[in-house]
Design an enzyme around this catalytic site. Structure first.
Site, PDB file in Angstrom:
ATOM      1  CG  HIS A   1      42.404  26.025 -14.242  1.00  0.00           C
ATOM      2  ND1 HIS A   1      42.152  26.363 -12.927  1.00  0.00           N
ATOM      3  CD2 HIS A   1      42.767  24.716 -14.214  1.00  0.00           C
ATOM      4  CE1 HIS A   1      42.351  25.297 -12.152  1.00  0.00           C
ATOM      5  NE2 HIS A   1      42.721  24.286 -12.928  1.00  0.00           N
TER       6      HIS A   1
ATOM      7  NE  ARG B   1      38.645  24.501  -6.219  1.00  0.00           N
ATOM      8  CZ  ARG B   1      38.509  24.027  -7.446  1.00  0.00           C
ATOM      9  NH1 ARG B   1      38.220  22.753  -7.659  1.00  0.00           N
ATOM     10  NH2 ARG B   1      38.710  24.821  -8.500  1.00  0.00           N
ATOM     11  CG  ASP B   2      41.991  22.288  -9.193  1.00  0.00           C
ATOM     12  OD1 ASP B   2      41.441  21.182  -9.117  1.00  0.00           O
ATOM     13  OD2 ASP B   2      42.427  22.752 -10.253  1.00  0.00           O
TER      14      ASP B   2
ATOM     15  CG  ASN C   1      45.837  22.546 -11.203  1.00  0.00           C
ATOM     16  OD1 ASN C   1      44.974  22.765 -12.032  1.00  0.00           O
ATOM     17  ND2 ASN C   1      45.571  21.988 -10.032  1.00  0.00           N
TER      18      ASN C   1
ATOM     19  CB  CYS D   1      40.007  16.975 -12.917  1.00  0.00           C
ATOM     20  SG  CYS D   1      38.198  17.001 -13.000  1.00  0.00           S
TER      21      CYS D   1
END
Length: 311
Positions: free
Chosen positions: A220, A27-28, A262, A253
């Site tokens: 996170h 997802r991210d 990440n 992001c």
């Protein structure tokens, strides 16, 4: 794996014996890609991550396709995905319409995405800091009534590119409102990667002092300034037992241009293995999976461990 390429295990007394890796790569990780990854690749990616021993796999997002076109295939993905018993496949849900879609897809765990700052709330949600709670409240209430678990992401916890420093007490206040609303877990996000270990201590202390138990907190971290692993270690020493990570270090992001990838799952696992902290993942399988995905994306993985072991 060549035994010479294993970390020496030196356990530390001040760390949890076991943690949960909350894998966000599908997802991210993929939402920030410049091109759309085929749904067949996404399904295989999730299956490979499950084969590698990860048990919490954030699968997709029900954000409007206009805003995140890379995840416009959410329903198709969940139809194709053989969701395995005992594994958790959370999805991101921004509003009531997103919750409708999640419920129709048979999802059992959702996440909402809040902001710790006024400016990011306006840019990301088109709401003020206070108005975001009015948007989330009916979503959380209805999700809980339907038996779903709810996670609350809090972005910009360690700095905002428009506002600069963010007070730990402000993060704690936002987090407490989400918990009071019904979120069972808070994921505190260093969206632009500017946090350092002492800052992590301060934010976690503020949240606990503000009434959110440490067992409801997750972290996170983004690795913009190379601090993701050191920040994770600081969080573990404070008692945090859920760490978000992205296979191969994928992601960023789309609403914060300075945010880079990440924390890489493989880099996290290497550190945890060296510290003797159990996590359930197979590093060889993770490296193979991220190498496979890097080939499909047409670029090398940013993960240091994948580069060291995958060559």
């Amino acid at each position: 794996m060549n035994p010479r390429k294993l970390p020496t295990v030196v356990p530390a007394a001040d760390l949890p014996s076991e943690i949960t890796i909350y894998e966000v790569g599908a997802r991210d990780g993929l939402q920030n890609e410049s091109t759309v990854v085929p749904v067949e690749v996404k399904v295989e990616f999730l299956d490979r991550l499950a084969d590698a021993g990860l048990t919490t796999l954030e699968a997709t997002s029900f954000v409007h396709p206009k805003w995140v076109p890379q995840l416009a295939d959410a329903e198709d993905l969940l139809r194709r995905l053989a969701r395995r018993p005992g594994l958790d496949y959370p999805v991101l849900v921004p509003n009531d319409r997103g919750l409708d879609r999640a419920l129709a897809a048979g999802v059992g765990h959702i996440a909402i995405f809040a902001s710790a700052t006024e400016t990011f709330a306006k840019r990301n949600l088109n709401r003020t800091l206070d108005e975001q709670f009015a948007m989330f409240a009916p979503v959380v209430t209805r999700a809980r009534a339907e038996g779903l678990r709810v996670r609350g992401y809090v972005s910009m916890c360690f700095g905002d590119p428009w506002e600069g420093a963010v007070a730990p007490d402000q993060v704690a206040a936002v987090g407490r409102r989400l918990v009071d609303m019904g979120c069972g877990q808070l994921s505190l996000g260093d969206t632009i990667g500017t946090g350092t270990p002492g800052h992590v201590d301060a934010v976690l202390d503020a949240c606990v002092d503000g009434g959110v138990p440490v067992n409801q907190l997750a972290v996170h971290f983004h690795d913009t300034f190379g601090q993701a692993l050191s920040n994770t270690l600081a969080a573990l020493r404070k008692g945090v037992t859920t760490v978000d990570a992205s296979a191969g270090g994928l992601g960023g992001c789309p609403y914060a241009e300075s945010a880079t990838g990440n924390l890489a799952t493989e880099d996290l696992v290497w550190m945890l293995d060296g510290l003797g902290v159990a996590h359930g993942a197979d590093l060889d399988a993770l490296v193979a999976t991220s190498t496979w995905m890097a080939e499909r994306l047409g670029r090398p993985s940013p993960s240091r461990v994948v580069r060291a072991l995958g060559g």
